[in-house]
Design an enzyme around this catalytic site. Structure first.
Site, short mmCIF file in Angstrom:
data_model
loop_
_atom_site.label_atom_id
_atom_site.label_comp_id
_atom_site.label_asym_id
_atom_site.label_seq_id
_atom_site.Cartn_x
_atom_site.Cartn_y
_atom_site.Cartn_z
N CYS A 260 52.60 78.43 60.57
CA CYS A 260 52.66 77.37 59.89
C CYS A 260 54.40 77.40 60.14
O CYS A 260 55.08 76.24 60.64
CB CYS A 260 52.24 77.43 58.49
SG CYS A 260 52.99 78.34 57.12
N GLU B 79 53.48 69.56 64.91
CA GLU B 79 53.05 70.45 65.36
C GLU B 79 52.16 71.17 65.94
O GLU B 79 50.71 70.07 66.00
CB GLU B 79 52.80 70.96 63.71
CG GLU B 79 51.39 72.05 64.05
CD GLU B 79 51.92 72.28 61.91
OE1 GLU B 79 50.65 72.00 61.89
OE2 GLU B 79 52.66 73.04 61.37
N LYS C 243 38.00 78.00 47.84
CA LYS C 243 37.61 77.92 49.39
C LYS C 243 37.86 78.45 50.24
O LYS C 243 38.78 77.63 50.82
CB LYS C 243 37.30 76.60 50.04
CG LYS C 243 36.04 75.89 50.38
CD LYS C 243 35.77 74.45 50.72
CE LYS C 243 37.08 74.03 52.36
NZ LYS C 243 36.93 74.92 53.54
N GLY D 64 47.43 73.92 54.54
CA GLY D 64 46.69 73.25 55.80
C GLY D 64 47.45 72.11 56.63
O GLY D 64 48.70 72.56 56.36
N SER D 65 46.62 71.41 57.01
CA SER D 65 47.75 69.90 57.95
C SER D 65 48.20 69.53 56.80
O SER D 65 47.35 69.19 55.60
CB SER D 65 46.77 69.85 58.64
OG SER D 65 45.78 68.96 58.05
N THR D 66 49.12 68.20 57.72
CA THR D 66 50.07 67.72 56.37
C THR D 66 48.55 66.76 56.24
O THR D 66 48.78 65.90 55.06
CB THR D 66 50.94 67.35 57.29
OG1 THR D 66 52.00 68.41 57.28
CG2 THR D 66 51.61 65.97 56.43
N GLU D 67 48.67 65.92 57.30
CA GLU D 67 47.45 64.72 56.94
C GLU D 67 46.54 65.68 55.81
O GLU D 67 46.03 64.54 54.83
CB GLU D 67 46.28 65.20 58.22
CG GLU D 67 45.25 64.25 58.46
CD GLU D 67 44.28 64.29 59.84
OE1 GLU D 67 44.27 65.45 61.20
OE2 GLU D 67 43.28 63.65 60.16
N GLY E 89 46.46 67.42 53.53
CA GLY E 89 47.44 67.41 52.07
C GLY E 89 47.65 66.56 51.40
O GLY E 89 47.75 65.82 50.32
N GLU F 199 50.99 73.81 51.38
CA GLU F 199 51.86 74.09 51.63
C GLU F 199 50.93 73.60 53.13
O GLU F 199 50.37 73.72 53.70
CB GLU F 199 51.18 75.48 52.09
CG GLU F 199 52.05 76.70 50.53
CD GLU F 199 53.66 76.51 50.58
OE1 GLU F 199 54.48 76.55 51.68
OE2 GLU F 199 53.83 76.91 49.21
P1 NAI Z 1 42.36 71.34 57.79
O1 NAI Z 1 43.87 71.27 57.36
O2 NAI Z 1 41.62 70.34 58.02
O3 NAI Z 1 41.40 72.78 56.71
C1 NAI Z 1 42.48 73.69 56.48
C2 NAI Z 1 41.63 73.98 55.11
O4 NAI Z 1 41.36 72.53 54.17
C3 NAI Z 1 39.98 74.25 55.04
O5 NAI Z 1 39.63 75.09 54.26
C4 NAI Z 1 39.53 73.15 55.68
O6 NAI Z 1 37.94 73.59 55.38
C5 NAI Z 1 39.98 72.49 54.38
N1 NAI Z 1 40.02 70.79 54.84
C6 NAI Z 1 39.91 69.89 55.36
N2 NAI Z 1 39.26 68.97 54.94
C7 NAI Z 1 39.60 68.26 53.43
C8 NAI Z 1 40.09 67.89 52.50
N3 NAI Z 1 38.94 66.26 52.95
N4 NAI Z 1 39.62 67.57 51.15
C9 NAI Z 1 39.37 69.06 50.49
N5 NAI Z 1 39.85 70.48 51.45
C10 NAI Z 1 39.53 69.71 53.22
O7 NAI Z 1 43.18 72.07 59.25
P2 NAI Z 1 42.52 72.61 60.88
O8 NAI Z 1 41.80 70.95 60.76
O9 NAI Z 1 41.93 73.40 60.42
O10 NAI Z 1 43.53 72.85 61.62
C11 NAI Z 1 44.53 71.17 62.07
C12 NAI Z 1 46.04 71.46 62.09
O11 NAI Z 1 46.06 71.49 60.42
C13 NAI Z 1 46.53 72.78 63.01
O12 NAI Z 1 46.06 72.08 64.36
C14 NAI Z 1 47.56 72.87 62.35
O13 NAI Z 1 48.32 72.23 62.99
C15 NAI Z 1 47.84 72.63 60.80
N6 NAI Z 1 47.35 74.11 59.71
C16 NAI Z 1 48.21 74.48 59.01
C17 NAI Z 1 48.06 75.97 58.50
C18 NAI Z 1 49.17 76.17 57.91
O14 NAI Z 1 49.37 77.45 57.22
N7 NAI Z 1 50.07 75.43 57.57
C19 NAI Z 1 46.81 75.72 58.32
C20 NAI Z 1 45.50 75.92 58.82
C21 NAI Z 1 46.04 74.86 59.97
#
Ligand code: NAI
Ligand code: MG
Length: 516
Positions: free
Chosen positions: A317, A413, A207, A260-263, A265, A283
Site C-alpha cells: 500500500c 493505485e 477474516k 484493503g481497498s479504499t472502495e 473501506g 488502512e
Molecule cells: P479488497 O479491499 O476487496 O479486499 C481486502 C479484504 O476485504 C479481503 O479480506 C476481502 O475479502 C475483504 N472484503 C472485500 N469486500 C468486502 C466487503 N464488502 N465487506 C467486508 N470485507 C470485504 O481488495 P482486493 O479486491 O483484494 O484488491 C483490490 C485492490 O485493493 C488492489 O488492487 C489494491 O489496489 C487494493 N488493496 C490494498 C491493500 C492495502 O494494503 N492497502 C491490500 C489489498 C488490496
C-alpha cells in the site's frame, strides 16, 4: 520458470481429521504438504455451516493448492458469540502479565515454526521465500513481542479536576473486535491486527483474504498451542461481501479494523454506521510520491526506488508509485534505475529470485490494463510491460518514463510492479504535485540537505515520510494514512487506543477544610 515439482512442501504435523494433504510426485523434498483448511471457532477447527469450500491457488503455477472451508454470516455469528463469551467470562479478567506471557509464547512458537510458515506464505501468496522468511516472518515475530511488552502497561490517568473529587480514567478493552485483512502480507497483517487487540484484552474474529487464508489458519493452531482461551481468537476464511460483510455489520461486534481497498473501506464504514456504530479503523490505498533531489546519493536512491515499487511485486500500500526526479539528474537516474531493474530475477518463489508472481489472475489482469493505459496515454515504456511466459500470474518489472501527473497510471493505485518516473524542477513544485492526490499514506525523499528533508517532511500530506530510505517498517512506528488512505493508526503505542475505551470515574470526597 521451473515446474511445480520444485515447490516444497510444508513440513509439519497434521491435525487429525482436517487439513489438506498434497503430495508432489517426484518433487525435490518428498515431504507431506498439509494445511489446516477449516474455520477456527471457539478453539476448534470446524466445517462451515453451509458445508461450502473454496479453492486456494498457487499463484506461481496457477494450480489448486487447497480447498478451504468458506465461512459466511452463520459462521461469523457463532464466532462472535464465542468471542463475546470469552471476553465477558475470561479474557477481560485476565491479568496483563498473563496476556504478555501468552503473546511471548506465541511469538516463540511462530519463530520456532518460521520456515514452515514462510513456506505456506510463499505457496499461497507467491512472494519469494527469502522475503517471507526474512521480512514477513521476522516482522511478525517482532510485532507480537512488541505488543507483548505493552500488555501489562495499559494504564490510565488521574485527572486534576476542580473541587473535592477524585477523578481517574482507565483504559478498558473495547470488547469483541472484527478484523478484515488483505492478501499482500497475510501473516504480518494478522499480527498488526491481533497484537494490539490481544495486548489490550479484546477478543477477535479475524477474516483473512480469500486469496491467502492458509498462514492465518496455521497461526490459529499456534494460538491454541500457546494457551489462549477458547473463543479468544476466531479465524473465519471467506469472501468479502459475505463473511466480511457479516463482521462489519454485526450488532455485537464493538469495532472493525480493515486493511484493503479504499472502495471496500467505504463499504465497511457504511456497514458499521448502519448497524451499531461500531468503531472503525481503516488502512487503505496509496499513490505515494518518492522525490529524488539533485543532491541525492544516486545509488541509494536507485536502490530505494526498486524497493519502493518492486518489493512484494509492487503489492504494497505504500509503494512508491510516483517517482519524482529532479530534472538535472533525471536522465542519469532513469538510466541507472532501468539498468538495475533489468537485473531483477523473477520466477519460482522457492528459487533464488527477487520477484514472484502477482497474487491472482485478477490482479495480473488489472495491472496489464494499467500498463495498456500508460502506453495509450503517451508514457514511454522504458522496461518490461509484459506478462510472464508461464501459467503463473507474473508481470515483468515495468518502468514508465515521461509520465505526467494527469495520466491514469500516475493517479490510480496499480498495486503492481509498475513504476512511473516524473520530472520536477523545484522542491515547492514537487511538494505541491506530491500532495495532489486523494491518497496520503506514505512519501519519501532522497536528499543530503537537512533543511530540504525537513521542509518536505513537514509539508507532504502522508502518514509516513521516509528520508533516505523507503518501505522501512518497525512495530514501534505508527502507521496509517491521511485523506482517503485511511482512518486511525496501527502499530506503535497509537494502535492501543483503537482497542480501548476510556472510562472516567469521578468520586465525591468530603469537602477539604481550607486553612490559611
Ligand atoms: P479488497 O479491499 O476487496 O479486499 C481486502 C479484504 O476485504 C479481503 O479480506 C476481502 O475479502 C475483504 N472484503 C472485500 N469486500 C468486502 C466487503 N464488502 N465487506 C467486508 N470485507 C470485504 O481488495 P482486493 O479486491 O483484494 O484488491 C483490490 C485492490 O485493493 C488492489 O488492487 C489494491 O489496489 C487494493 N488493496 C490494498 C491493500 C492495502 O494494503 N492497502 C491490500 C489489498 C488490496
Ligand atoms: Mg475486492
Amino acid at each position: 520458470m521451473s515446474d511445480s515439482d520444485d515447490y516444497p512442501s510444508a513440513q509439519r504435523r497434521r491435525t487429525e481429521g482436517s487439513g489438506v494433504r498434497r503430495s508432489h510426485g517426484g518433487g525435490s523434498s518428498g515431504h507431506n504438504n498439509t494445511f489446516q483448511t477449516k474455520l477456527f471457532i471457539d478453539g476448534q477447527f470446524v466445517d462451515s455451516h453451509s458445508g461450502k469450500t473454496f479453492v486456494v491457488m498457487n499463484p506461481a503455477t496457477g494450480e489448486e493448492l487447497a480447498r478451504v472451508s468458506e465461512g459466511d454470516k452463520a459462521d461469523v455469528d457463532v464466532a462472535v458469540r464465542a468471542a463475546r463469551r470469552c471476553f465477558e467470562t475470561t479474557w477481560k479478567f485476565t491479568d496483563g502479565s498473563r496476556r504478555r506471557d501468552l503473546m511471548l509464547k506465541l511469538a516463540d512458537l511462530i519463530e520456532r515454526n518460521k520456515e514452515e510458515l514462510a513456506t505456506i506464505e510463499s505457496l499461497d501468496n507467491g512472494k519469494p521465500y527469502n522475503e517471507s522468511l526474512n521480512v514477513d516472518l521476522a516482522l511478525t515475530v517482532k510485532c507480537f513481542r512488541y505488543y507483548a511488552g505493552w500488555a501489562d502497561k495499559i494504564q490510565g490517568k488521574v485527572n486534576p479536576v476542580d473541587g473535592s473529587f477524585f477523578s481517574f480514567s482507565k483504559h478498558e478493552p473495547l470488547g469483541v473486535v472484527g478484523q478484515i485483512i488483505p492478501w499482500n502480507f497475510p501473516l504480518l497483517m494478522a499480527a498488526w491486527k491481533l497484537g494490539p487487540a490481544l495486548a489490550t484484552g479484546c477478543t477477535v474474529v479475524l477474516k483473512p483474504a480469500e486469496q491467502t487464508p492458509l498462514s492465518a489458519l496455521r497461526l490459529a493452531e499456534l494460538i491454541h498451542e500457546a494457551g489462549y482461551p477458547n473463543g479468544c481468537v476466531n479465524i473465519i476464511p471467506g469472501f468479502g461481501p459475505t463473511a466480511g460483510g457479516a463482521i462489519s455489520s454485526h450488532m455485537d461486534v464493538d469495532k472493525v479494523a480493515f486493511t484493503g481497498s479504499t472502495e471496500v473501506g467505504k463499504i465497511v464504514m457504511e456497514a458499521a454506521a448502519k448497524s451499531n456504530l461500531k468503531k472503525v479503523t481503516l488502512e487503505l490505498g496509496g499513490k505515494s510520491p518518492l522525490i529524488i533531489c539533485e543532491d541525492a546519493d544516486l545509488d541509494a536512491a536507485v536502490e530505494a526506488a526498486q524497493v519502493g515499487i518492486f518489493f512484494n511485486q509492487g503489492q504494497v500500500c505504500t509503494a512508491s508509485s510516483r517517482i519524482y526526479v529532479h530534472e538535472r539528474i533525471y536522465d542519469a537516474f532513469v538510466d541507472a534505475f532501468v539498468r538495475a531493474s533489468k537485473r531483477r530475477t523473477q520466477g519460482n518463489p522457492f528459487r533464488d529470485v527477487s520477484m514472484g508472481p502477482q497474487v491472482s489472475q485478477e490482479q495480473q489482469d488489472t495491472i496489464m490494463r494499467y500498463i495498456k493505459a500508460g502506453k495509450s496515454e503517451g508514457a514511454e515504456l522504458a522496461l518490461g510491460g509484459r506478462k510472464g511466459q508461464s501459467n503463473g500470474y507474473f508481470v515483468e518489472p515495468t518502468i514508465f518514463t515521461n509520465v505526467s501527473d494527469d495520466m491514469t497510471i500516475a493517479r490510480e493505485e496499480i498495486f503492481g510492479p509498475v513504476s512511473c518516473v516524473l520530472k520536477f524542477r523545484t522542491l515547492e513544485e514537487a511538494i505541491k504535485r506530491g500532495n495532489r492526490s486523494n491518497y496520503g499514506l506514505a512519501a519519501g525523499i532522497f536528499t543530503r540537505d537537512l533543511g530540504t528533508a525537513f521542509k518536505y517532511a513537514n509539508e507532504i500530506k502522508a502518514g509516513t515520510v521516509w528520508v533516505n530510505t523507503y518501505n522501512s517498517f518497525d512495530a514501534a512506528q505508527p502507521f496509517g494514512g491521511f485523506k482517503m488512505s485511511g482512518i486511525g493508526r496501527e502499530l506503535g503505542e497509537y494502535a492501543l487506543s483503537n482497542y480501548t475505551e476510556v472510562k472516567c470515574v469521578m468520586i465525591k470526597l468530603p469537602e477539604a477544610p481550607i486553612k490559611n
